[in-house]
Structure formats: C-alpha cells, structure tokens
Design a protein around this motif. Structure first.
Motif, PDB file in Angstrom:
ATOM      1  N   LEU B 352       0.747  -1.099  -0.256  1.00 16.54           N
ATOM      2  CA  LEU B 352      -0.041   0.101  -0.082  1.00 16.54           C
ATOM      3  C   LEU B 352       0.974   1.017  -0.131  1.00 16.54           C
ATOM      4  CD1 LEU B 352      -2.603  -0.866   2.892  1.00 16.54           C
ATOM      5  CD2 LEU B 352      -2.782  -1.415   0.243  1.00 16.54           C
ATOM      6  N   SER B 353       0.258   2.308  -0.310  1.00 20.26           N
ATOM      7  CA  SER B 353       0.926   3.677  -0.366  1.00 20.26           C
ATOM      8  C   SER B 353       0.660   4.139   0.860  1.00 20.26           C
ATOM      9  CB  SER B 353       0.477   4.583  -1.440  1.00 20.26           C
ATOM     10  OG  SER B 353      -0.642   4.924  -1.406  1.00 20.26           O
ATOM     11  N   SER B 354       1.169   5.518   1.128  1.00 18.29           N
ATOM     12  CA  SER B 354       1.174   6.103   2.445  1.00 18.29           C
ATOM     13  C   SER B 354      -0.459   6.483   2.450  1.00 18.29           C
ATOM     14  CB  SER B 354       1.944   7.377   2.862  1.00 18.29           C
ATOM     15  OG  SER B 354       3.085   6.766   2.496  1.00 18.29           O
ATOM     16  N   ILE B 413      -0.259   4.351   9.936  1.00 18.17           N
ATOM     17  CA  ILE B 413      -0.255   3.917   8.475  1.00 18.17           C
ATOM     18  C   ILE B 413       1.401   3.833   7.912  1.00 18.17           C
ATOM     19  CG2 ILE B 413      -0.764   4.964   6.191  1.00 18.17           C
ATOM     20  CD1 ILE B 413      -3.350   5.945   7.415  1.00 18.17           C
ATOM     21  N   ASP B 414       2.350   4.622   8.777  1.00 18.76           N
ATOM     22  CA  ASP B 414       3.498   4.663   8.210  1.00 18.76           C
ATOM     23  C   ASP B 414       4.319   3.169   8.674  1.00 18.76           C
ATOM     24  OD1 ASP B 414       5.856   5.972   7.093  1.00 18.76           O
ATOM     25  OD2 ASP B 414       6.654   5.568   9.193  1.00 18.76           O
ATOM     26  N   ASP B 415       3.869   2.601   9.892  1.00 18.49           N
ATOM     27  CA  ASP B 415       4.284   1.465  10.246  1.00 18.49           C
ATOM     28  C   ASP B 415       4.012   0.482   9.431  1.00 18.49           C
ATOM     29  OD1 ASP B 415       5.646   2.146  12.622  1.00 18.49           O
ATOM     30  OD2 ASP B 415       4.279   1.710  13.988  1.00 18.49           O
ATOM     31  N   LEU B 416       2.362   0.509   9.108  1.00 15.27           N
ATOM     32  CA  LEU B 416       1.872  -0.668   8.123  1.00 15.27           C
ATOM     33  C   LEU B 416       2.558  -0.731   6.787  1.00 15.27           C
ATOM     34  CD1 LEU B 416      -1.876  -0.019   8.616  1.00 15.27           C
ATOM     35  CD2 LEU B 416      -0.515  -2.151   9.594  1.00 15.27           C
ATOM     36  N   VAL B 417       2.762   0.499   6.181  1.00 19.79           N
ATOM     37  CA  VAL B 417       3.076   0.479   4.591  1.00 19.79           C
ATOM     38  C   VAL B 417       4.623   0.234   4.649  1.00 19.79           C
ATOM     39  CG1 VAL B 417       1.140   1.677   3.954  1.00 19.79           C
ATOM     40  CG2 VAL B 417       3.266   2.874   4.392  1.00 19.79           C
ATOM     41  N   THR B 418       5.565   0.660   5.827  1.00 25.73           N
ATOM     42  CA  THR B 418       6.969   0.533   5.781  1.00 25.73           C
ATOM     43  C   THR B 418       7.521  -0.574   6.191  1.00 25.73           C
ATOM     44  OG1 THR B 418       7.410   1.666   7.619  1.00 25.73           O
ATOM     45  CG2 THR B 418       7.180   3.103   5.599  1.00 25.73           C
ATOM     46  N   LYS B 419       6.837  -1.267   7.318  1.00 31.80           N
ATOM     47  CA  LYS B 419       7.467  -2.196   8.128  1.00 31.80           C
ATOM     48  C   LYS B 419       6.515  -3.352   7.959  1.00 31.80           C
ATOM     49  CE  LYS B 419       9.212   0.447  11.895  1.00 31.80           C
ATOM     50  NZ  LYS B 419       8.716   1.107  12.988  1.00 31.80           N
ATOM     51  N   GLY B 420       5.306  -3.274   7.503  1.00 30.76           N
ATOM     52  CA  GLY B 420       4.442  -4.507   7.381  1.00 30.76           C
ATOM     53  C   GLY B 420       4.155  -5.101   8.482  1.00 30.76           C
ATOM     54  N   LEU B 593      14.005  -1.995  -0.726  1.00 25.00           N
ATOM     55  CA  LEU B 593      13.746  -0.894  -1.214  1.00 25.00           C
ATOM     56  C   LEU B 593      13.162  -1.053  -2.775  1.00 25.00           C
ATOM     57  CD1 LEU B 593      16.939   1.137  -0.163  1.00 25.00           C
ATOM     58  CD2 LEU B 593      14.640   1.840   0.409  1.00 25.00           C
ATOM     59  N   SER B 594      13.649  -1.984  -3.376  1.00 25.66           N
ATOM     60  CA  SER B 594      13.344  -2.219  -4.961  1.00 25.66           C
ATOM     61  C   SER B 594      11.733  -2.657  -4.751  1.00 25.66           C
ATOM     62  CB  SER B 594      14.021  -3.216  -5.542  1.00 25.66           C
ATOM     63  OG  SER B 594      15.401  -2.971  -5.362  1.00 25.66           O
ATOM     64  N   ARG B 595      11.524  -3.371  -3.873  1.00 30.50           N
ATOM     65  CA  ARG B 595      10.170  -4.048  -3.573  1.00 30.50           C
ATOM     66  C   ARG B 595       9.108  -2.999  -3.082  1.00 30.50           C
ATOM     67  NH1 ARG B 595       8.349  -8.237  -0.427  1.00 30.50           N
ATOM     68  NH2 ARG B 595      10.226  -8.151   0.674  1.00 30.50           N
ATOM     69  N   MET B 596       9.714  -2.120  -2.130  1.00 33.63           N
ATOM     70  CA  MET B 596       8.567  -1.161  -1.456  1.00 33.63           C
ATOM     71  C   MET B 596       8.612   0.222  -2.023  1.00 33.63           C
ATOM     72  SD  MET B 596       8.747  -2.710   2.247  1.00 33.63           S
ATOM     73  CE  MET B 596       7.971  -1.153   2.559  1.00 33.63           C
ATOM     74  N   ARG B 597       9.517   0.437  -2.678  1.00 30.22           N
ATOM     75  CA  ARG B 597       9.924   1.845  -3.486  1.00 30.22           C
ATOM     76  C   ARG B 597       8.923   2.876  -2.422  1.00 30.22           C
ATOM     77  NH1 ARG B 597      12.017   0.521  -7.785  1.00 30.22           N
ATOM     78  NH2 ARG B 597      12.292   2.509  -8.280  1.00 30.22           N
ATOM     79  N   PRO B 598       9.989   3.327  -1.235  1.00 25.64           N
ATOM     80  CA  PRO B 598       9.505   4.329  -0.699  1.00 25.64           C
ATOM     81  C   PRO B 598       9.526   5.773  -1.242  1.00 25.64           C
ATOM     82  CG  PRO B 598      11.627   3.660  -0.071  1.00 25.64           C
ATOM     83  CD  PRO B 598      11.151   2.729  -1.179  1.00 25.64           C
ATOM     84  N   MET B 599       8.704   6.710  -0.636  1.00 27.37           N
ATOM     85  CA  MET B 599       8.639   7.951  -1.474  1.00 27.37           C
ATOM     86  C   MET B 599       9.456   8.731  -0.876  1.00 27.37           C
ATOM     87  SD  MET B 599       4.551   8.073  -2.373  1.00 27.37           S
ATOM     88  CE  MET B 599       3.913   8.668  -0.736  1.00 27.37           C
TER      89      MET B 599
END
Ligand SMILES: Cc1cc2nc3c(=O)[nH]c(=O)nc-3n(C[C@H](O)[C@H](O)[C@H](O)COP(=O)(O)OP(=O)(O)OC[C@H]3O[C@@H](n4cnc5c(N)ncnc54)[C@H](O)[C@@H]3O)c2cc1C
Ligand SMILES: Nc1nc2c(ncn2[C@@H]2O[C@H](COP(=O)(O)OP(=O)(O)OP(=O)(O)O)[C@@H](O)[C@H]2O)c(=O)[nH]1
Ligand SMILES: [Mg+2]
Lengths: 545, 648
Positions: B352-354, B413-420, B593-599
């Motif tokens: 998911l995105s942020s 939301i940040d925890d969810l989308v960045t850390k899973g 990083l390649s998988r999650m592509r943080p903004m």
C-alpha cells in the motif's frame, strides 16, 4: 587512476556507473612476518571462473572439486602464454560461507614478491579489478556479514596510523564493540520494557513500577556506559592521532624537543632566536599512541611579516591541538615573552616543559638522572612496544617516583623531585598569572639535549592522551567520533532518567529518557528500538485480555 | 441503484473502517455508496464491548478531531467511561469507554442513513472491475454491477473467513455471518499480495448467573468525560465492570484439555496477536503465573450478556464451560455465546501507499482489519484516511497523509506500509517516537485544521479550537506574570506535597514545573481573581498548561529531533531510481527498497533491513543525481547554442 595497469575489464567498468558487487575484486595480502608466502585473494561472482583459468592442478584435482574449502596443489599459469607464474596452493570458498559472502578464491604463492605480482597482474588482465583499501570488508558489510560498528572499525583499520591502532581496529572488527554495546543496550531495553508495559498495559493488573529497583539498575548501566565512554578517548587517540603542539618563545628549545621526541633531526635547530618560521609536523608513537607533533615558530612581538604569519600559525596550532607542550627555558629566568605563551591554554590538556635542565643549577642530580634515562632508552630500543614496562622493571626507583607523581597528578607540595620543585619555583610567577591554580599545571623538567627527563614527559603525554586507565588495546573501544557522540547522548539521557526516578517525574518521562538512551546506542549498531521493545514486553509480561 | 450511476467512491464493508470511510467521502461532497453483506450488522463490535484504551483512545480522539464519527458515536452509546494512566503522565493518558454494542450499531446506522450523498447497499462484492490497472467498479455476487471512480476495501475478517471452535471449523466471516469467498481471488488476479491471520474472542455469559459479591467492582469515572471534542455527552448512569482472576484449578482444566486446543491440533494456521493471547497460550507461556485477571464487562444495557475479557479461547465449547465454572465468581455462570477464533485473508500492507492506496491498482484503497490490523480504533482511523483519499482521488486532488510527529494515525499507517505486519497490528503508545507531542489533550489543536481543509470540520468548530488556543495562551501568560512569594500557607502546602518551600519569589509557571505540584495545588497558592479565573479553566486547557510547564525540556528535545529528521522526511526519492545499480547499500536493503519503493528518505529509513548507513548512501546518491541533472540542463542549454547572457 589506474593508468599503470594494463587495460582491463575493470577499467571499462569504471566509466559506466559502478555496479557494486557485480565486479570481481582482487588484492595481494601478505601475512606479516612470512616473507616469501603471499596470498592473492579474489572475491566476486567471477572468482571461481578466474581461479580455474589460472590454476593448473598438479594432482588432477581441480579448484573447487571434491570437499569444499580444500586447498589444492598446483601451478598458477598465464592462460594466454602458458607461462608458469608460480607453484601454488589454491582454494575456492563458495558463497555465502565466506567473509564477503561471495565466492572467494585464495592463491597462496611461494615464489616471493615478483611471483605474487605476476599472479595478481594476470588476474587483473583477465578481468578482475584491484580492490580498494577495505573493499573486502565493505562487501562483507554490504552483504550483511558484519554490522555497522564492525564496518566502521574497518574504516579505522584502513586509516590506522600505527600498529596499535591497527590492533585495536581489528578487535572491533571481530565484534568486540558491538557485543559490548548490544549487551548494554539490551539492559536498557529490559528496563524500558518495565516502564512501557506499565504505560501501555495499565489495564492489565501488572505490578507497579519499582522505581527504586529501576534506579539501582539504571545507575549500574550508566556506570557501564561511562566505562565505554572512557575508551573513546583512547579510541580517538588511536584513530586520529593526538595533535600535539609545541609552543613557546623563541630559542627555548622547541625544535630540539621535537627532534628529541622523534629521535632524529627533523627540524633545524640553532642558537639564533626565530629559527623556525613555519610549523613543522611529524608523527611519532608513544606507548602505542600515534602522536601528531607540530613544532611552531617562537612566540614574540615581531615586525617581520613572515615571522608574524608564522606566529599566527603557531597560535592556530595550539588552538587546534589535543595537547599542548608549552616549552620554557629553565636555565634563565622567564622573560616578558614567556608570559604570553600560556594564554588560552587549557591546563588539563597541556604540559609545561621546563627545558635545558642540563644548564640549570643543581648538576648534582644530573649524573644520576642521566644514567637512569640511558638505561630506560636502552630498554626502549630493544623492544619499543614494551619500553615503559621494561624501563619500570629495570629501574624500580624511577617507577616509584613516577607512580607517586601520577597519583597526585599536579600536587606541588608533595612532589618528591627537587628538580621539579625548582622548575615550578622558577615558573611560579607565570603560572600564577594564568589565573588557574598553579597546582593544576603539570610541569616536567627535561633536557632536549641530553634526553634527561624525556621518559617522564612521555608518560605524562600518555596519561593526558588516554586517561589514567592505561592502554588496553584488547578492550573494545569506541573508534569514531560519531560513536562517541551517540554514547555521550545515551549517557546524558540515562542520567536524566535516574534524576527523574529519584524525583517524582511521571513514568512517561522516565520512559522518554530511557528510550533516548537505548535509541542512541542502537544507532551505533544499527538496531531499531520499537520492535525490540515490543518483543521484550511480551517476553517479560503476560499481556492479554 | 440505476445501472448507469457512477459513484465517486464505493466502500466495501460496513464495519468500523467502512463506516468512517463512507461518511468521510460523502461529507466531502462526493457521490458515495457503502456495500455490505448485511445491513443488519453495521458497525458491529464482534469482540470486546469497549472503545479506546491506551494508544487506541488517542486514535479515537484524532478521528474525532479530523471530523470522523467514532468518538461521537461512542459518546452516544457508552455505559461506562474512565480516564486511564492518570498517574503516568499527560501524554499517555487515555479514555476508555464500555459501549452498549447494540446502541453503538444503531447510532451508526442512523448516522449513515441520514448523511446526504451516501447510499447503503446490501450485497456481497464478488470481484473488482479493473482495466488498465485502474479500478472501474465492482461486481456483486447477485450479478449487479456497480461503477466507481474509486473503491475502498474494508472487508475486515471476511475474506475467505473461517471460524474455528475446537475441532469444528467452517466458512464464515464471523460466527453467524456469511464469509466473502470470492473477492480474494479477484484481488490476487490483479497482483494484490495476501496473507493469513487469525483472531479470537472469549465466551459471553449470562450476567444473572454470576456471583458479583466475589469480584472486585470496577466503576467508571464520575464527571462528564467523553471522546468528542465537539459535543458534551449526555449524562447517564454508568454500569460497572467486575474483576476476578483465574486460579490454579482453571489452569489445570486448560492443561488437561490442551490437546484439543487449536494451537495444538493445528486447526488454526494463521498468525494471531501476541497482545491478545488465548487462555491456552497464557497457560503454556507463563506456567509460573498462578493467576491471570478476568474482567467481566457488560455488553450493553438491554442485554444480560457479559464479556469475559482474559478468557479468549477457541477450545471446544464443553471445555470453555469447564474453564468458566472453575473461575471464582463464575461457578454457576451460564454460557450464552461460546468463544471462537476466525481466520482470514489480509492484504500485505507493504503493497500500500501512505495514502492507503493499493499500489498495483489505481483508485483502489483498503482500510481496517483487512490491512493486517486489529481493533475498532485502528480500523476506524484507516477508514477515515482511506475514505478521504478515495474522495480526493476521485476529485483529482493530492492525497492526504499524516506525519509520524503529527498523529498516531500517521504512525499507524507509516508502520503498516513501511514495516509490514507479522501479527495483527495494534497501536501502543510506545510505537510513537514523538509520544509527548501526540497527546490525548491536544488532538484538536493538532488536527482540526486538516479536518477543516477537507470539509469535515466546520468553520464554527475550527473557530472553537482557535478560541481554546487563545485561552491557553492567556492562561500561560497569566502563570508567567503571577509571582508567588512564599508565606505560611504556600510553604506549608509545598512541604506537604514533598517539595521545598520558596526561598525567593517565583512565577506560578516556575512552581508548576515542579513535578510534585499539580495545577490544582498551584491555584491554591494564588490569591485573588486570578485564582478564580484559573480554577474555572476547562480540564483539557489545564492539562495542556501542566504539560507545557513540566515537559518543556523534553518537548524541545523532541522538536529538535523532528527538525533534524525533517530533511530526510521531506527528501523525495525519484520514482525511477534503480536500487540494484546503487553502490554502497546492503543487498538486503536493495531488495527491500526495490520492492517497497518508499516515497521519501524518511520512509526508506524505517523499512526493516535498511540501516542508517544505507540511508546516507541513498541520500548522497539523490543529491548527486539532483546536482548532475541541474548541471546537465545547464550544459544542454549551452550545447544547444542558447546564449547565456553571462560572459564565459
Ligand atoms: C473473533 C474476533 C475476535 C476479535 N478479537 C479482537 C481483539 O481481541 N482485539 C481487537 O482489538 N480486535 C478484535 N477483533 C477485531 C475487531 O473486531 C476488528 O478489528 C474490527 O471490527 C475491524 O473493523 P473493520 O471495519 O476492519 O472490519 P469488520 O468489522 O470485520 O467489518 C467488515 C465488514 O465488511 C463486510 N464485508 C466483508 N467482505 C465483504 C464483501 N465481499 N462484500 C460486502 N461486504 C463485505 C462485512 O459484512 C463487515 O460488515 C476481533 C474480531 C473478531 C471477529
Ligand atoms: N644545553 C641545552 N641547550 C639546548 C637545549 N634545548 C635546546 N638547546 C639549544 O637552544 C638553542 C635553540 O634551540 P631550538 O630548538 O632551535 O629552539 P626553538 O625554540 O625551536 O627556537 P625558534 O625556532 O627560534 O623559536 C639551540 O642552540 C639548542 O642547541 C637543552 O635542553 N639543553
Ligand atoms: Mg625552532
């Protein structure tokens, strides 16, 4: 630029964006003390292929055949010319069970430096790239083989200025520092879990936070962090060298002192005041610590433009220094120019060197001192590393002197040495004029000409550079400034937590401080706080509805 | 529903997430529909009859400050309310309310049906209509087609839901409700990654058959506490809860039948939450504890059902009865609803995105338990954000995200989308690094401006928040300018509080800095009309004054830290970055990083497996390409023969 090397795949890759671990790197590593044997080590995806191209087995056993990690006997051969380069043992270590977590090939050469270079250059011609300093370790880090603290130590190794700095870095690399920080941090996380569980799960009937118990626990941990911080002084001294400025008015013997400490004629010495016009720098190792000595132009009022510039540089050098050696001529009473020398100098980071002891009155002691110094110098010449210890063994009388001296630090009244007392007396007006209690200045009397008193000066330098805990290079220590700042931050936060526990600060502020303390340490080892904390809470407490 | 209608936002699921999403979208003025399996089960609370708690209560306050419904709805439906953590400090203080479940559902349903621009539709969503990686609408199991510009998935525990009680397992979204069997496959077809979690709930007993005398009474707080910043809750008689404990005998029963526990039989395969262990799990993990607490809570004012918090289990029903009857005070309790576990698909939230958008399908958002969280508050918070973002998407506007230093919602939301997630995610205050700033008392101050800009908070409401801030400033000024001079009364009071007397005169603000001195104590030391005025200040202003005085140093430290982080938080990472070609970062970090592509760099730094060193390398790299882009454009201009005006 690697222009001296033959064109290779490595060079072409240089122009394109670097592709990281896709390249195969190669370097020569010669174990110290084993002259003839040198190991050519290669790491990367091409290592196995390149290895088998140049290795011709003598027994029919190819590189990497049979049992993994076995040395194979044979010859290194240039595949293009079929010229035999050397008789070798070679081994292929398969990823990921290697230091870099890549395929690694080691070729143990026996034919001396020329043969080693031959093997190395052949591999480079075939497409391997010469490794940069520390690159094997960098790959180990990049591939997750070692952690951040270990990797930083590698940087320290590459930059190591002295043999002991190297040894200390190697210790870190083996994880000594990480292990120690991880252990301290774990205690903080444990303490934090107790506070946080009480906050986040106050609805469960957990026991009230035992503030006294927690305080006791945190004070102990703070002590451990303080110990760690003490190692930073040494770590920094080892990594960066101790910048030591030699200052004083003209002609007191600054350049002579530099030469005496270096044990060679580095700077020009003459009886004409104003000989040194610009700073002269050099390195020397004292008790294993790299000292970066800076001899400066004598301080005096001058109309000469060049000299004035030099004097300005002297002031700069003394400001930038970790340690200042302020030199005075004890054979004549201090003059007006001497009075400026100590301005702005921190007594805790300085030694007053009363020079020309040989010329000063009281030559009676002189003979005895000189003999003692000679004995010591001999000891040092034999085994430089253990100079101090051996000197002590051989001259117990001196040992006693110097220990008392170290213990009382700067106490003048108790100072046993009449020579020192005399030096202090003659410098008393100067010391008093600094506004700092004269007792706080460390004074050493030496003769740069005869070498008398130099050993005691060296010991004092060591004391200031690394603190009175001595040098134990086998202890893990903080090697970089970043690490030191973070540990500092951690300690400050922990002290604040202890204060908070002792006063009536609410739990959330205690938690705030302990968090900060744990987080700062985690930044050194690259560990994240929240997941560890939450794991710890669930491990310790039965939470749940 | 006419064939031709195209909704701007369609929300799937009328749970806590779905209701907030639908209300937010409709209130933002876009055409909204809410499709759900049963219109009889709106905003149902399938587990504990409570809203709020430490961490969760802050979320509910934030939802309220942004113009969401959960706080207000709880205030209408609670039968008990209290403030938790009053002794641990203002930042971790939180409200918790026992809700009348039926009343909660009813009020939410009334609100949904009275919101203009919102239609409620009963039906099972069977698949998504997607073309060119963009959502176009939905297909219902009964064949109906719903067209939509954007969709919010809030399917809770229903995707391929399976209920487990003892040996018995069957397909269901919850006990007594249909599962959503079809939708998962449709998600998978479009490349949405799914995982499997599990959650369980304890048995309910008949309140007329429990022995209250043997239990500890747990009343609510007197006064007029409420979640909503905007409405005062109607006064009511509160219902108490009760506390009892398990005994060794209870643990023996559990141990005796442990072989029948789904933990042992393996009939539950999904991962469950650690903070909500079943009684089976507690007995296994903490064999040394001779008792565990059981809170007995009313499920509502018009039912006798009591919820047994602490006895979560999906052991066979006859074992549940034995456990209950071994518990002091419950010896004669009659079981009404057995406890059970439910297993379900969730969307792996790193996809998911942020903004809670599903990355692989434009216009598709998801919120709530289906994103791997648990809890009503976590669900509602995401629902509100996803609803807003779906509406903003339909309107062609920029998405809304909250920062970690701004709201627990941002942390969530940040925890969810960045850390899973590797277990159902629940909010704890310890997850927030800026906890002292994210307080219960300042939620409106932090967020109502944003709610207002979305159209969810009215001008009048925002005006009130501004007036309160002004009041706070006036009070702070007064404390700064009022000097306390010691004197018998003051010194006596100070000493009785365990702090030192005044040796010289100090301002009231300085005295309030002492941790021992509460605001109420302070007012007693002040004389005249100032004291009266201060005593009349509303509670949350008082809290905020005390926090200001006592936490100043800490808050400054957090603000400084945020300032330091701001550079990384706001540095955006180019979309087309090729991590594989990046030298100097670890292989694991490249992969992540390649998988999650943080903004942003900040997001990158929070991804597990990405170290500070990796982040610095990334930062350097970004600066370098920025620099080379600038120089290239300059160089390009020169090569094109454009005169540069400057002499060269
Ligand atoms: C057995 C059980 C135990 C729980 N235990 C706890 C606990 O211990 N602690 C805790 O904090 N929380 C617990 N919860 C979770 C809590 O109830 C949820 O977190 C919360 O209700 C989630 O809200 P939601 O809006 O995401 O989903 P839900 O409340 O599950 O709502 C989902 C909605 O979507 C609808 N829906 C689903 N699929 C479709 C479809 N295809 N078409 C149309 N409509 C659909 C459903 O009808 C339902 O209305 C538990 C839940 C259950 C069922
Ligand atoms: N007897 C004796 N003479 C010394 C000693 N140290 C230095 N001298 C002499 O003092 C004179 C000046 O020495 P330098 O080392 O050049 O002095 P300096 O402080 O560097 O002088 P400038 O560079 O001019 O500032 C030289 O003639 C040295 O031989 C000492 O310990 N004993
Ligand atoms: Mg000189």
């Amino acid at each position: 630029m690697r222009s001296s090397l033959p064109a290779s795949a490595g060079d072409t890759a240089d122009a394109a964006p670097a592709m990281g671990e896709q390249e195969t790197i190669v370097a020569l590593s010669t174990p110290a003390g084993v002259g003839a044997i040198g190991i050519v080590r290669m790491s990367g995806p091409g290592a196995a292929a390149l290895g088998s191209v140049i290795f011709r087995p003598a027994t029919g056993l190819e590189l990497g055949s049979g049992e993994a990690g076995r040395l194979r006997y044979g010859h290194a051969v240039d595949p293009e010319t079929s010229v035999v380069l050397d008789e070798v043992l070679a081994v292929l270590l398969k990823a990921p069970a290697t230091y870099t977590r890549e395929d690694v090939v080691e070729v143990h050469c026996h034919g001396g430096p020329a043969a080693q270079r031959g093997v190395l250059q052949t591999l480079i011609r075939l497409g391997a790239r010469p490794a940069e300093p520390g690159e094997f370790t960098k790959r180990a880090y990049l591939n997750g083989r070692i952690d951040l603290a270990q990797a930083e130590s590698v940087a320290a190794i590459v930059k190591a200025r002295s043999a002991s700095a190297l040894r200390a870095s190697v210790r870190q690399l083996s994880g000594g520092l990480s292990t120690r920080i991880v252990a301290i941090r774990a205690k903080l996380v444990g303490a934090l879990a107790q506070v946080e569980a009480g906050i986040d799960f106050s609805e469960e009937d957990l026991d009230e936070l035992d503030r006294d118990g927690m305080l006791e626990q945190l004070l102990l941990t703070a002590g451990e962090i303080e110990d760690l911080l003490r190692t930073a002084l040494l770590g920094r001294a080892l990594e960066q060298g101790v910048r030591t400025a030699i200052i004083g008015r003209p002609n007191v013997g600054k350049s002579s002192l530099l030469n005496a400490l270096l044990m060679r004629e580095r700077a020009i010495v003459s009886e004409i005041p104003g000989t040194t016009r610009d700073t002269v720098e050099d390195l020397v190792e004292i008790a294993g610590i790299p000292l970066h000595l800076v001899d400066t132009a004598g301080l005096r009022a001058s109309d000469d433009v060049v000299e004035r510039l030099g004097i300005e540089r002297s002031r700069e050098a003394s400001r930038d220094a970790d340690l200042v050696l302020a030199v005075f001529d004890m054979s004549s009473p201090p003059g007006p120019e001497d009075s400026e020398v100590l301005a702005g100098v921190d007594p805790d980071r300085a030694i007053i060197v009363a020079n020309k002891l040989d010329l000063a009155e009281g030559g009676a002691d002189q003979a005895r001192d000189q003999a003692r110094d000679q004995a010591r110098d001999q000891a040092r010449d034999q085994t430089p590393e253990h100079a101090r210890d051996q000197a002590r063994d051989q001259t117990p009388e001196h040992a006693r002197d110097s220990e008392i001296d170290l213990d009382i630090d700067h106490g003048e009244a108790l100072e046993p040495d009449p020579v020192l007392q005399r030096a202090r007396r003659s410098l008393a007006p100067l010391l008093e004029a600094t506004g700092v209690s004269p007792d706080r200045w460390r004074v050493r009397a030496v003769s740069s000409l005869t070498g008398q008193g130099l050993e005691s000066l060296r010991e004092t330098i060591e004391l200031i550079a690394v603190g009175d805990h001595g040098v134990d290079l086998d202890e893990p220590m903080l090697a970089t400034e970043r690490q030191r700042l973070l540990v500092d931050e951690s300690l400050a936060a922990l002290n604040s937590a202890c204060e908070g526990l002792a006063s009536a600060k609410p739990d959330e502020l205690i938690a705030e401080d302990v968090r900060m303390a744990a987080r700062s340490l985690g930044r050194i080892t690259g560990e994240e706080l929240v997941p560890d904390l939450i794991d710890e809470i669930f491990r310790r407490f039965c939470i749940g509805k | 529903m006419a064939e031709t209608t195209t909704y701007d936002v369609v929300v799937v699921g009328a749970g806590h997430a779905g209701c907030e999403a639908a209300l937010a979208a409709a209130r933002m003025g876009v055409r909204t529909a809410l499709v759900t399996l049963s219109v009889d089960k709106i905003a149902l609370m399938p587990c504990n009859p409570a809203v709020g708690g430490v961490g969760k209560g802050q979320l509910t306050r934030e939802i309220d400050a942004l113009g969401g419904e959960q706080g207000r709805n709880t205030d209408r439906a609670f039968v008990q309310i209290k403030m938790l953590n009053t002794s641990k400090g203002p930042a971790v203080r939180a409200l918790r309310a026992q809700a009348d479940k039926r009343l909660y559902e009813d009020w939410m349903k009334v609100t949904l049906f009275s919101t203009p621009g919102l239609e409620v539709i009963q039906g099972e969503v069977a698949s998504l209509d997607v073309s060119r990686e963009t959502v176009r609408g939905l297909l219902l199991a009964d064949g109906r087609r719903v067209r939509a510009r954007s969709v919010v998935l809030a399917a809770g525990t229903f995707l391929r839901g399976r209920v487990v009680v003892g040996q018995r397992t069957y397909a269901a979204g919850r006990v007594g409700e249909l599962p959503a069997t079809l939708l998962s496959a449709s998600l998978e077809r479009y490349g949405v990654e799914l995982g499997r979690f599990q959650s369980a709930t304890p048995p309910r007993v008949d309140g007329r058959t429990i022995d209250r005398a043997g239990m500890i009474l747990q009343p609510g707080d007197a006064g007029s506490l409420g979640f909503s910043h905007w409405e005062r809750p109607r006064p009511r008689t509160q219902l108490p809860c009760y506390l009892t404990h398990t005994t060794a005998r209870v643990h023996d029963v559990v141990a005796e039948y442990l072989d029948l526990s789904p933990i042992k039989t393996g009939s539950v395969s999904g991962r469950g939450p650690r903070y909500c262990p079943s009684i089976d799990r507690k007995v296994i993990n903490f064999p040394d504890r001779d008792r565990h607490p059981i809170f007995v809570e009313p499920e509502g004012a018009r039912t006798h059902e009591m919820y047994l918090q602490g006895l979560t289990t999906s052991l066979p029903v006859f074992v549940q009865e034995k456990i209950i009857q071994a518990t002091p005070g419950l010896e004669r309790a009659r079981l009404v609803r057995p406890g059970y576990a439910v297993e379900y698909d969730y969307i792996v939230p790193q996809g998911l995105s942020s903004a809670l958008g599903v990355r692989v399908v434009d216009g598709l958002y998801s919120a709530g338990q289906v994103n791997g969280t648990s809890g009503y508050e976590e669900a509602a918070a995401q629902g509100l954000m996803a609803g807003c973002n779906a509406a903003l998407y339909a309107l062609g506007q920029e998405p809304l995200t909250l920062r970690r230093d701004q709201a627990y919602i941002g942390v969530l939301i940040d925890d969810l989308v960045t850390k899973g997630v590797d277990e159902p995610y629940r909010m704890f205050t310890s997850r927030a690094e800026h906890r002292l700033l994210l307080r219960h008392d300042n939620a409106a101050e932090r967020l109502s401006e944003i709610g207002h800009s979305l159209g969810l908070i009215s001008d009048e409401q925002l005006g009130r928040v501004h007036a309160e801030s002004a009041l706070l400033e006036r009070a702070a000024d007064l404390l700064d300018s009022t000097r306390l001079r010691g004197g018998e009364r003051t010194d006596e009071l100070l000493e009785s509080l365990g702090t030192s007397r005044l040796t010289e005169s100090q301002t009231a603000a300085q005295v309030l800095k002492r941790p021992q001195v509460s605001f109420r104590d302070l007012v007693q030391m002040i004389e005249g009309p100032a004291a009266e005025w201060l005593a009349g200040l509303p509670g949350d202003v008082v809290d905020r004054l005390a926090v200001r005085a006592q936490y100043d140093g800490y808050i400054q430290r957090q603000l400084a830290e945020i300032g330091r982080l701001k550079a990384t938080e706001t540095t955006s990472i180019p979309d087309d970055i090729d991590y594989r070609a990046l030298e100097g970062i670890t292989v694991e970090a490249k992969d992540k990083l390649s998988r999650m592509r943080p903004m942003t760099l900040g997001q990158a730094s929070r991804i597990a497996g990405v170290s500070p060193a990796d982040v610095s390398v990334l930062m350097l790299y970004i600066h370098r390409i920025r620099a080379s882009q600038t120089s290239r454009t300059e160089g390009g201009a020169a090569a094109g023969g454009v005169r540069s005006g400057r002499p060269s």
